[in-house]
Design a protein around this motif. Structure first.
Motif, PDB file in Angstrom:
ATOM      1  N   SER A 261     -33.277   3.301 -72.704  1.00  0.00           N
ATOM      2  CA  SER A 261     -34.287   3.372 -71.657  1.00  0.00           C
ATOM      3  C   SER A 261     -34.022   2.271 -70.634  1.00  0.00           C
ATOM      4  O   SER A 261     -33.965   1.086 -70.975  1.00  0.00           O
ATOM      5  CB  SER A 261     -35.690   3.193 -72.247  1.00  0.00           C
ATOM      6  OG  SER A 261     -36.660   3.122 -71.219  1.00  0.00           O
ATOM      7  N   VAL A 262     -33.827   2.682 -69.392  1.00  0.00           N
ATOM      8  CA  VAL A 262     -33.622   1.735 -68.287  1.00  0.00           C
ATOM      9  C   VAL A 262     -34.847   1.806 -67.391  1.00  0.00           C
ATOM     10  O   VAL A 262     -35.039   2.787 -66.660  1.00  0.00           O
ATOM     11  CB  VAL A 262     -32.347   2.074 -67.483  1.00  0.00           C
ATOM     12  CG1 VAL A 262     -32.182   1.091 -66.323  1.00  0.00           C
ATOM     13  CG2 VAL A 262     -31.121   2.058 -68.370  1.00  0.00           C
ATOM     14  N   GLY A 263     -35.708   0.801 -67.491  1.00  0.00           N
ATOM     15  CA  GLY A 263     -36.932   0.823 -66.685  1.00  0.00           C
ATOM     16  C   GLY A 263     -37.765   2.062 -66.927  1.00  0.00           C
ATOM     17  O   GLY A 263     -38.359   2.606 -65.987  1.00  0.00           O
ATOM     18  N   GLY A 264     -37.803   2.540 -68.166  1.00  0.00           N
ATOM     19  CA  GLY A 264     -38.605   3.711 -68.511  1.00  0.00           C
ATOM     20  C   GLY A 264     -37.895   5.034 -68.353  1.00  0.00           C
ATOM     21  O   GLY A 264     -38.438   6.087 -68.698  1.00  0.00           O
ATOM     22  N   VAL A 265     -36.669   5.037 -67.865  1.00  0.00           N
ATOM     23  CA  VAL A 265     -35.883   6.261 -67.700  1.00  0.00           C
ATOM     24  C   VAL A 265     -34.781   6.280 -68.765  1.00  0.00           C
ATOM     25  O   VAL A 265     -33.994   5.337 -68.860  1.00  0.00           O
ATOM     26  CB  VAL A 265     -35.255   6.334 -66.295  1.00  0.00           C
ATOM     27  CG1 VAL A 265     -34.378   7.580 -66.163  1.00  0.00           C
ATOM     28  CG2 VAL A 265     -36.334   6.314 -65.222  1.00  0.00           C
ATOM     29  N   THR A 266     -34.742   7.346 -69.563  1.00  0.00           N
ATOM     30  CA  THR A 266     -33.727   7.449 -70.614  1.00  0.00           C
ATOM     31  C   THR A 266     -32.407   7.932 -70.021  1.00  0.00           C
ATOM     32  O   THR A 266     -32.359   8.982 -69.365  1.00  0.00           O
ATOM     33  CB  THR A 266     -34.173   8.420 -71.718  1.00  0.00           C
ATOM     34  OG1 THR A 266     -35.393   7.934 -72.309  1.00  0.00           O
ATOM     35  CG2 THR A 266     -33.111   8.532 -72.798  1.00  0.00           C
ATOM     36  N   VAL A 267     -31.356   7.159 -70.235  1.00  0.00           N
ATOM     37  CA  VAL A 267     -30.035   7.500 -69.707  1.00  0.00           C
ATOM     38  C   VAL A 267     -29.009   7.394 -70.824  1.00  0.00           C
ATOM     39  O   VAL A 267     -29.244   6.772 -71.863  1.00  0.00           O
ATOM     40  CB  VAL A 267     -29.629   6.561 -68.540  1.00  0.00           C
ATOM     41  CG1 VAL A 267     -30.664   6.591 -67.443  1.00  0.00           C
ATOM     42  CG2 VAL A 267     -29.407   5.137 -69.039  1.00  0.00           C
TER      43      VAL A 267
END
Length: 346
Positions: A261-267
């Protein structure tokens, strides 16, 4: 009578002067003839002789896009340039053969699938698109005193595997490779969109202590990190503490980051690796003040054949077929005579 004798003497003197005019340079040069014109020590007639591809490789003629120029060469000639660029020439001969077969297979796979260059070319020399490539002159400049030995090793690897490719179900595979893994390779689906039956996770003997930059460390000050992450993941919310930016890391079978999770975005871990320019997706991190520090293992995407792993197997006695059938699951290594080029080289 006297006048006749004078004429004869004049002619004789003229002849002598003329002879001297031509002989004098020879008399001057003669003592240095050996140095100037003498034969040098005998040279091996085969040294530096142009490489001649084997019958199978010679049967496939390629249009290779090199920058803005399209070069025409046969498959064997192209593979020389690829192996020079893609694998250290100091590696074991069997590892170089494995690399050659993998590169040949990758090339034929690209030709079969239509490649990326339409009618312009069959393949290119850009490693981000196809495979890296380097000409002999430039390679020799890089190799220095070892140039003759290294060039001979690569030529022998190409010649010895003439036409051999890696097949799955009778067709050339997507024979991807990378520099070094973290002891296990990764499945294709863990890195890209789709899985492939022959690109599965397998063990890889990595001699980390002898691999350049096998363990690497990268530091990012807080603001630099946020700039890079905003550019790559604009939907991420980075207005949080430095230690909260990366969370919930999931690891795959090889120990690499599969998602995070990067700042709440899953990548994907591979996406984060690309955004930050890390050597691989096998990494950990920690906060040190206002700096985020990454500790990275290995180099490359981790799928398919590990080049350093292949060299370690060769050092342990494995031949190139054993290396290839280890890294690519369920495949065979066979001679392949098909020519996928659909253009007229003439």
């Amino acid at each position: 009578m006297k006048r006749r004798n004078q004429v004869r003497q004049s002619v004789a003197v003229s002849a002598a002067l003329l002879a001297a005019l031509f002989l004098l340079p020879l008399l001057v040069v003669a003592p240095f003839r050996t140095a100037l014109f003498g034969r040098e020590a005998a040279v091996d007639e085969t040294e530096g002789a142009p490489f001649v591809s084997g019958q199978r490789d010679a049967g496939t003629v390629l249009r290779v896009l090199d920058g803005e120029t399209v070069l025409e060469m046969d498959l064997g000639e192209y593979l020389l340039g690829v192996v020079r660029a893609e694998m250290p020439a100091s590696f074991q001969p069997e590892a170089l053969k494995a690399q050659t077969v993998a590169a040949r297979t990758y090339t034929l796979y690209k030709l079969q699938s239509g490649g990326n260059h339409g009618d312009t070319a069959d393949i290119c020399t850009d490693h981000t698109c196809c495979q890296a490539y380097i000409g002999e002159e430039r390679a020799r400049a890089n190799w220095g005193a070892d140039a003759d030995v290294y060039e001979k090793k690569i030529e022998e690897a190409v010649a010895a595997t003439d036409g051999e490719v890696i097949l799955y179900g009778g067709e050339p595979i997507l024979a991807v490779f990378h520099s070094s893994s973290a002891g296990l390779t990764r499945t294709a689906g863990e890195v890209w969109q789709s899985d492939l039956p022959y690109l599965q996770a397998v063990s890889s003997p990595e001699a980390g202590e002898s691999i350049p930059n096998y363990y690497s460390r990268v530091e990012f000050p807080a603001e630099e990190l946020r700039q890079k992450l905003r550019a790559a993941f604009p939907e991420a919310d980075l207005d949080c503490g430095l230690g909260e930016i990366l969370r919930d890391a999931q690891r795959d079978t090889a120990g690499s980051i599969s998602t995070v999770s990067v700042g709440g975005v899953t990548v994907k871990g591979s996406s984060l690796r690309g955004a930050l320019g890390l050597r691989s997706a096998c990494f950990t991190w920690e906060t040190q003040g206002e700096t985020l520090v990454f500790f990275v293992t290995g180099y490359g995407h981790g799928v398919g054949m590990s080049q350093y792993g292949a060299n370690a197997m060769a050092e342990a006695g494995a031949d190139y077929r054993e290396i290839l059938t280890h890294y690519y699951t369920g495949v065979t290594v066979e001679a392949w005579a098909a020519d996928f080029t659909n253009h007229d080289p003439a």
